[in-house]
Scaffold this active site. Structure first.
Site, mmCIF file in Angstrom:
data_model
loop_
_atom_site.group_PDB
_atom_site.id
_atom_site.type_symbol
_atom_site.label_atom_id
_atom_site.label_comp_id
_atom_site.label_asym_id
_atom_site.label_seq_id
_atom_site.Cartn_x
_atom_site.Cartn_y
_atom_site.Cartn_z
ATOM 1 N N GLU A 155 0.839 -1.210 0.000
ATOM 2 C CA GLU A 155 0.000 0.000 0.000
ATOM 3 C C GLU A 155 0.865 1.249 0.000
ATOM 4 O O GLU A 155 2.005 1.213 0.460
ATOM 5 C CB GLU A 155 -0.853 0.018 1.282
ATOM 6 C CG GLU A 155 -2.249 -0.549 1.120
ATOM 7 C CD GLU A 155 -3.217 0.427 0.471
ATOM 8 O OE1 GLU A 155 -2.782 1.358 -0.237
ATOM 9 O OE2 GLU A 155 -4.436 0.246 0.674
ATOM 10 N N ASP A 156 0.300 2.365 -0.456
ATOM 11 C CA ASP A 156 1.009 3.640 -0.337
ATOM 12 C C ASP A 156 0.902 4.185 1.081
ATOM 13 O O ASP A 156 1.877 4.602 1.678
ATOM 14 C CB ASP A 156 0.486 4.667 -1.359
ATOM 15 C CG ASP A 156 -1.031 4.852 -1.326
ATOM 16 O OD1 ASP A 156 -1.740 4.146 -0.574
ATOM 17 O OD2 ASP A 156 -1.531 5.720 -2.074
ATOM 18 N N ASP A 204 -4.432 5.074 6.322
ATOM 19 C CA ASP A 204 -4.948 6.272 6.975
ATOM 20 C C ASP A 204 -6.029 5.851 7.983
ATOM 21 O O ASP A 204 -5.716 5.421 9.090
ATOM 22 C CB ASP A 204 -5.474 7.193 5.861
ATOM 23 C CG ASP A 204 -5.957 8.540 6.355
ATOM 24 O OD1 ASP A 204 -5.433 9.046 7.346
ATOM 25 O OD2 ASP A 204 -6.880 9.109 5.724
ATOM 26 N N PHE A 255 -1.653 15.940 5.144
ATOM 27 C CA PHE A 255 -2.037 15.326 3.875
ATOM 28 C C PHE A 255 -0.826 15.427 2.963
ATOM 29 O O PHE A 255 -0.377 16.519 2.630
ATOM 30 C CB PHE A 255 -3.247 16.027 3.260
ATOM 31 C CG PHE A 255 -3.762 15.291 2.053
ATOM 32 C CD1 PHE A 255 -4.613 14.212 2.188
ATOM 33 C CD2 PHE A 255 -3.332 15.652 0.779
ATOM 34 C CE1 PHE A 255 -5.051 13.502 1.080
ATOM 35 C CE2 PHE A 255 -3.767 14.939 -0.340
ATOM 36 C CZ PHE A 255 -4.635 13.868 -0.178
HETATM 37 P P1 IMP Z 1 -7.819 4.667 4.320
HETATM 38 O O1 IMP Z 1 -8.864 3.755 3.793
HETATM 39 O O2 IMP Z 1 -8.435 5.834 5.047
HETATM 40 O O3 IMP Z 1 -6.762 3.996 5.149
HETATM 41 O O4 IMP Z 1 -7.152 5.378 3.088
HETATM 42 C C1 IMP Z 1 -6.160 4.842 2.309
HETATM 43 C C2 IMP Z 1 -6.083 5.620 1.009
HETATM 44 O O5 IMP Z 1 -6.414 7.010 1.195
HETATM 45 C C3 IMP Z 1 -4.690 5.620 0.477
HETATM 46 O O6 IMP Z 1 -4.434 4.512 -0.336
HETATM 47 C C4 IMP Z 1 -4.634 6.948 -0.263
HETATM 48 O O7 IMP Z 1 -5.103 6.790 -1.582
HETATM 49 C C5 IMP Z 1 -5.589 7.858 0.460
HETATM 50 N N1 IMP Z 1 -4.877 8.763 1.392
HETATM 51 C C6 IMP Z 1 -4.920 8.761 2.737
HETATM 52 N N2 IMP Z 1 -4.129 9.709 3.262
HETATM 53 C C7 IMP Z 1 -3.562 10.340 2.204
HETATM 54 C C8 IMP Z 1 -2.606 11.426 2.101
HETATM 55 O O8 IMP Z 1 -2.100 12.007 3.067
HETATM 56 N N3 IMP Z 1 -2.272 11.788 0.827
HETATM 57 C C9 IMP Z 1 -2.774 11.181 -0.281
HETATM 58 N N4 IMP Z 1 -3.646 10.160 -0.223
HETATM 59 C C10 IMP Z 1 -4.033 9.742 1.020
HETATM 60 MG MG MG Z 2 -5.132 6.697 -3.305
#
Ligand code: IMP
Ligand code: MG
Length: 192
Positions: free
Chosen positions: A109-110, A113, A163
């Site tokens: 994963e990148d 969050d 972010f």
């Molecule tokens: P989660 O489901 O909230 O854990 O979100 C994961 C996804 O949200 C990541 O794969 C990103 O695409 C996006 N995301 C969350 N935080 C950031 C950030 O700081 N910058 C860019 N994309 C983010």
């Molecule tokens: Mg994303």
């Protein structure tokens, strides 16, 4: 004065060099961990590394080349965000090409969050009966977690409630190709 597309960057949070060093370390750690499992698959299949599009692409490309193991790789595409900075629905846009029953699977994963994207992915993939299912993320935002998810390998913890963009991470689909991770100037973010 001429404007360039990087004018929106407020500052670099993690440099390209820091990313490269950490990717090498992760590659070594993951190789060591999985080396003990080599040959354990009765059908001789190697570790399957699954990159989550689109954000994991640069990290995945560097990480797989830091692995000193035979691997296969594939991709899944999910959409968890709209065009801005706030969470939305999790949808699978592209699934794996192969079955994963009995296999060692590592999700790349990148960023983790809220954890909702990963929770959804782990639920779906674990139901397919992999031998092991682990997670490697470049960035982790533990203070933002809304659901508990296991993160086995994390490159960096994002310290504040930032972010971030670059090295795969986007804002409104832009900035993914920056070689570093940085933050945007406030004037460049419309409310998400
Ligand atoms: P989660 O489901 O909230 O854990 O979100 C994961 C996804 O949200 C990541 O794969 C990103 O695409 C996006 N995301 C969350 N935080 C950031 C950030 O700081 N910058 C860019 N994309 C983010
Ligand atoms: Mg994303």
């Amino acid at each position: 004065m001429t404007t360039v597309w990087t004018d929106g960057i407020e500052r670099v949070v993690i440099s390209a060099g820091e990313i490269a060093d950490r990717v090498c370390q992760l590659g070594r750690q993951i190789s060591d961990d999985y080396r003990s499992r080599e040959g354990k698959d009765p059908r001789g299949r190697s570790l399957l590394v699954v990159g989550i599009l689109k954000g994991a692409m640069p990290f995945m490309a560097d990480l797989v080349r830091a692995l000193d193991l035979p691997i296969e790789y594939d991709f899944m595409a999910v959409s968890s965000y709209g065009n801005g900075t706030s969470p939305g629905e999790v949808r699978i846009l592209k699934d794996l090409d192969c079955a994963i029953g009995g296999r060692d699977v590592l999700i790349v994963e990148d960023i983790v969050d809220t954890g909702r994207t990963l929770q959804h992915l782990l639920g779906g993939l674990s139901a397919r009966g992999p031998a092991t299912l682990r997670v490697c993320t470049l960035l982790d935002k533990p203070h933002r977690r809304e659901v508990e998810v296991p993160v086995d390998y994390a490159g960096f913890v994002v310290p504040e409630n930032l972010f971030v963009v670059g090295y795969g991470l986007d804002y409104a689909e832009v900035y993914r190709n920056l070689p570093f991770v940085g933050i945007l100037k406030p004037g460049y973010i419309r409310d998400g």
